[in-house]
Scaffold this motif. Structure first.
Motif, PDB file in Angstrom:
ATOM      1  N   SER A 285       6.705 -10.161 -27.261  1.00  0.00           N
ATOM      2  CA  SER A 285       6.903 -11.605 -27.285  1.00  0.00           C
ATOM      3  C   SER A 285       7.609 -12.031 -26.016  1.00  0.00           C
ATOM      4  O   SER A 285       8.188 -11.210 -25.312  1.00  0.00           O
ATOM      5  CB  SER A 285       7.741 -12.007 -28.500  1.00  0.00           C
ATOM      6  OG  SER A 285       6.968 -11.869 -29.671  1.00  0.00           O
ATOM      7  N   ARG A 286       7.586 -13.348 -25.735  1.00  0.00           N
ATOM      8  CA  ARG A 286       8.193 -13.782 -24.480  1.00  0.00           C
ATOM      9  C   ARG A 286       9.705 -13.985 -24.566  1.00  0.00           C
ATOM     10  O   ARG A 286      10.420 -13.839 -23.597  1.00  0.00           O
ATOM     11  CB  ARG A 286       7.524 -15.073 -23.988  1.00  0.00           C
ATOM     12  CG  ARG A 286       6.678 -14.932 -22.784  1.00  0.00           C
ATOM     13  CD  ARG A 286       6.995 -13.738 -21.895  1.00  0.00           C
ATOM     14  NE  ARG A 286       5.791 -13.006 -21.538  1.00  0.00           N
ATOM     15  CZ  ARG A 286       5.574 -11.750 -21.901  1.00  0.00           C
ATOM     16  NH1 ARG A 286       6.441 -11.075 -22.620  1.00  0.00           N
ATOM     17  NH2 ARG A 286       4.480 -11.122 -21.548  1.00  0.00           N
TER      18      ARG A 286
ATOM     19  N   SER B 285       4.386 -16.905 -23.799  1.00  0.00           N
ATOM     20  CA  SER B 285       4.350 -18.285 -23.315  1.00  0.00           C
ATOM     21  C   SER B 285       3.229 -18.451 -22.307  1.00  0.00           C
ATOM     22  O   SER B 285       3.061 -17.619 -21.427  1.00  0.00           O
ATOM     23  CB  SER B 285       5.670 -18.625 -22.622  1.00  0.00           C
ATOM     24  OG  SER B 285       6.744 -18.302 -23.461  1.00  0.00           O
ATOM     25  N   LYS B 286       2.459 -19.517 -22.501  1.00  0.00           N
ATOM     26  CA  LYS B 286       1.451 -19.877 -21.505  1.00  0.00           C
ATOM     27  C   LYS B 286       1.989 -21.134 -20.844  1.00  0.00           C
ATOM     28  O   LYS B 286       2.065 -22.179 -21.494  1.00  0.00           O
ATOM     29  CB  LYS B 286       0.095 -20.178 -22.160  1.00  0.00           C
ATOM     30  CG  LYS B 286      -0.612 -18.949 -22.729  1.00  0.00           C
ATOM     31  CD  LYS B 286      -0.343 -18.799 -24.182  1.00  0.00           C
ATOM     32  CE  LYS B 286      -1.004 -17.563 -24.773  1.00  0.00           C
ATOM     33  NZ  LYS B 286      -0.375 -17.208 -26.066  1.00  0.00           N
TER      34      LYS B 286
ATOM     35  N   SER C 285       2.849 -23.942 -34.420  1.00  0.00           N
ATOM     36  CA  SER C 285       3.816 -23.680 -33.362  1.00  0.00           C
ATOM     37  C   SER C 285       3.333 -24.331 -32.082  1.00  0.00           C
ATOM     38  O   SER C 285       2.187 -24.151 -31.668  1.00  0.00           O
ATOM     39  CB  SER C 285       3.930 -22.163 -33.184  1.00  0.00           C
ATOM     40  OG  SER C 285       4.441 -21.890 -31.915  1.00  0.00           O
TER      41      SER C 285
HETATM   42  C1  LIG Z   1       5.308 -24.843 -21.516  1.00  0.00           C
HETATM   43  C2  LIG Z   1       6.561 -24.077 -21.815  1.00  0.00           C
HETATM   44  C3  LIG Z   1       7.809 -24.537 -21.382  1.00  0.00           C
HETATM   45  C4  LIG Z   1       8.990 -23.821 -21.664  1.00  0.00           C
HETATM   46  N1  LIG Z   1      10.203 -24.291 -21.256  1.00  0.00           N
HETATM   47  C5  LIG Z   1      11.337 -23.609 -21.549  1.00  0.00           C
HETATM   48  C6  LIG Z   1      12.624 -24.085 -21.173  1.00  0.00           C
HETATM   49  O1  LIG Z   1      12.734 -25.140 -20.557  1.00  0.00           O
HETATM   50  N2  LIG Z   1      13.719 -23.349 -21.502  1.00  0.00           N
HETATM   51  C7  LIG Z   1      13.622 -22.164 -22.183  1.00  0.00           C
HETATM   52  O2  LIG Z   1      14.635 -21.539 -22.480  1.00  0.00           O
HETATM   53  N3  LIG Z   1      12.418 -21.686 -22.563  1.00  0.00           N
HETATM   54  C8  LIG Z   1      11.291 -22.371 -22.259  1.00  0.00           C
HETATM   55  N4  LIG Z   1      10.065 -21.883 -22.632  1.00  0.00           N
HETATM   56  C9  LIG Z   1      10.039 -20.580 -23.304  1.00  0.00           C
HETATM   57  C10 LIG Z   1       9.778 -20.727 -24.804  1.00  0.00           C
HETATM   58  O3  LIG Z   1      10.800 -21.405 -25.454  1.00  0.00           O
HETATM   59  C11 LIG Z   1       9.537 -19.340 -25.327  1.00  0.00           C
HETATM   60  O4  LIG Z   1       8.249 -19.053 -24.930  1.00  0.00           O
HETATM   61  C12 LIG Z   1       9.598 -19.225 -26.808  1.00  0.00           C
HETATM   62  O5  LIG Z   1      10.907 -19.404 -27.188  1.00  0.00           O
HETATM   63  C13 LIG Z   1       9.047 -17.881 -27.200  1.00  0.00           C
HETATM   64  O6  LIG Z   1       9.570 -17.487 -28.448  1.00  0.00           O
HETATM   65  P1  LIG Z   1       9.046 -16.181 -29.168  1.00  0.00           P
HETATM   66  O7  LIG Z   1       9.474 -14.947 -28.438  1.00  0.00           O
HETATM   67  O8  LIG Z   1       9.463 -16.322 -30.601  1.00  0.00           O
HETATM   68  O9  LIG Z   1       7.472 -16.429 -29.060  1.00  0.00           O
HETATM   69  P2  LIG Z   1       6.257 -15.434 -28.803  1.00  0.00           P
HETATM   70  O10 LIG Z   1       6.161 -14.420 -29.891  1.00  0.00           O
HETATM   71  O11 LIG Z   1       6.223 -14.970 -27.387  1.00  0.00           O
HETATM   72  O12 LIG Z   1       5.046 -16.488 -29.024  1.00  0.00           O
HETATM   73  C14 LIG Z   1       4.832 -17.574 -28.152  1.00  0.00           C
HETATM   74  C15 LIG Z   1       4.892 -18.872 -28.923  1.00  0.00           C
HETATM   75  O13 LIG Z   1       4.834 -19.977 -28.024  1.00  0.00           O
HETATM   76  C16 LIG Z   1       3.716 -20.816 -28.329  1.00  0.00           C
HETATM   77  N5  LIG Z   1       3.168 -21.263 -27.056  1.00  0.00           N
HETATM   78  C17 LIG Z   1       2.851 -20.480 -25.981  1.00  0.00           C
HETATM   79  N6  LIG Z   1       2.390 -21.209 -24.973  1.00  0.00           N
HETATM   80  C18 LIG Z   1       2.374 -22.498 -25.411  1.00  0.00           C
HETATM   81  C19 LIG Z   1       1.954 -23.733 -24.830  1.00  0.00           C
HETATM   82  N7  LIG Z   1       1.465 -23.799 -23.587  1.00  0.00           N
HETATM   83  N8  LIG Z   1       2.081 -24.852 -25.558  1.00  0.00           N
HETATM   84  C20 LIG Z   1       2.559 -24.801 -26.825  1.00  0.00           C
HETATM   85  N9  LIG Z   1       2.965 -23.672 -27.435  1.00  0.00           N
HETATM   86  C21 LIG Z   1       2.877 -22.531 -26.740  1.00  0.00           C
HETATM   87  C22 LIG Z   1       2.738 -19.939 -29.106  1.00  0.00           C
HETATM   88  O14 LIG Z   1       1.934 -20.688 -29.973  1.00  0.00           O
HETATM   89  C23 LIG Z   1       3.704 -19.021 -29.864  1.00  0.00           C
HETATM   90  O15 LIG Z   1       4.162 -19.644 -31.021  1.00  0.00           O
HETATM   91  C24 LIG Z   1       8.893 -22.602 -22.377  1.00  0.00           C
HETATM   92  C25 LIG Z   1       7.627 -22.147 -22.826  1.00  0.00           C
HETATM   93  C26 LIG Z   1       6.472 -22.866 -22.552  1.00  0.00           C
HETATM   94  C27 LIG Z   1       5.142 -22.358 -23.059  1.00  0.00           C
END
Ligand SMILES: Cc1cc2nc3c(=O)[nH]c(=O)nc-3n(C[C@H](O)[C@H](O)[C@H](O)COP(=O)(O)OP(=O)(O)OC[C@H]3O[C@@H](n4cnc5c(N)ncnc54)[C@H](O)[C@@H]3O)c2cc1C
Length: 153
Positions: free
Chosen positions: A3-4, A54-55, A81
């Motif tokens: 995950s990201r 994250s995309k 999500s």
């Molecule tokens: C466009 C964008 C901007 C972000 N800005 C910040 C920020 O300002 N500060 C910060 O701390 N973090 C930021 N992030 C990071 C984000 O908060 C993390 O990716 C998220 O917390 C990952 O959590 P996880 O490990 O549970 O998700 P993972 O298990 O990695 O899954 C990724 C999740 O993100 C969702 N996701 C991925 N890409 C997109 C997208 N393009 N649009 C909508 N949903 C998407 C997926 O549906 C999934 O639910 C950003 C991410 C994105 C995609």
């Protein structure tokens, strides 16, 4: 590690799948592949795993809102999500509150332009004379313990 961030999305979506529910998240378009980020539905772990990571591109929501409404009306558990504004849009779209709806809004400072991403990917493919086979935004592989320690020294 797959995950990201902390992987909360995987833990929460595992629960939804274990209850025969539907998960909606950001993946890649069937035809355009990595060039286009779209929201889609998953009912299996394999389909859900595409949403991991994250995309950094604004995703196209396509027709997921009517599909979510349909699944909610059928009584299925639904997890959506997306970014805060996408989650806000979903609640505005739905005609009422549903007990079977769960939403995650990711921490998001803003979404980069899909056109910029498409142009960038094309430029890299041209430079490298090939086609992208894997896309990783913010890959964790380079953040192994050794390098992290070095960064903090
Ligand atoms: C466009 C964008 C901007 C972000 N800005 C910040 C920020 O300002 N500060 C910060 O701390 N973090 C930021 N992030 C990071 C984000 O908060 C993390 O990716 C998220 O917390 C990952 O959590 P996880 O490990 O549970 O998700 P993972 O298990 O990695 O899954 C990724 C999740 O993100 C969702 N996701 C991925 N890409 C997109 C997208 N393009 N649009 C909508 N949903 C998407 C997926 O549906 C999934 O639910 C950003 C991410 C994105 C995609």
């Amino acid at each position: 590690m797959k995950s990201r961030s902390g992987g909360a999305f995987v833990a929460l979506s595992d629960w939804i799948l274990a209850h025969d529910g539907s998960v909606f998240g950001a993946g890649y378009d069937e035809k355009e592949k990595f060039y286009k980020v779209v929201h889609k539905k998953a009912t299996t772990h394999e389909q859900r795993d595409e949403f991991r990571c994250s995309k950094y591109v604004q995703s196209d929501l396509c027709d997921v809102f009517p599909r979510i409404k349909e699944a909610l009306e059928q009584g299925r558990k639904v997890l959506f999500s997306g970014t805060g504004c996408q989650v806000g849009a979903l609640y505005s779209y739905l005609p009422k509150e549903y007990d079977n709806l769960y939403t995650i809004d990711i921490v998001c400072h803003g979404v980069p332009s899909p056109k910029m991403w498409k142009d960038f990917l094309k430029m890299r493919e041209k430079e490298l004379h090939g086609k992208a086979e894997v896309v990783q935004f913010r890959d964790k592989k380079i953040l192994d313990g050794h390098r992290i320690m070095r960064q903090f020294r």
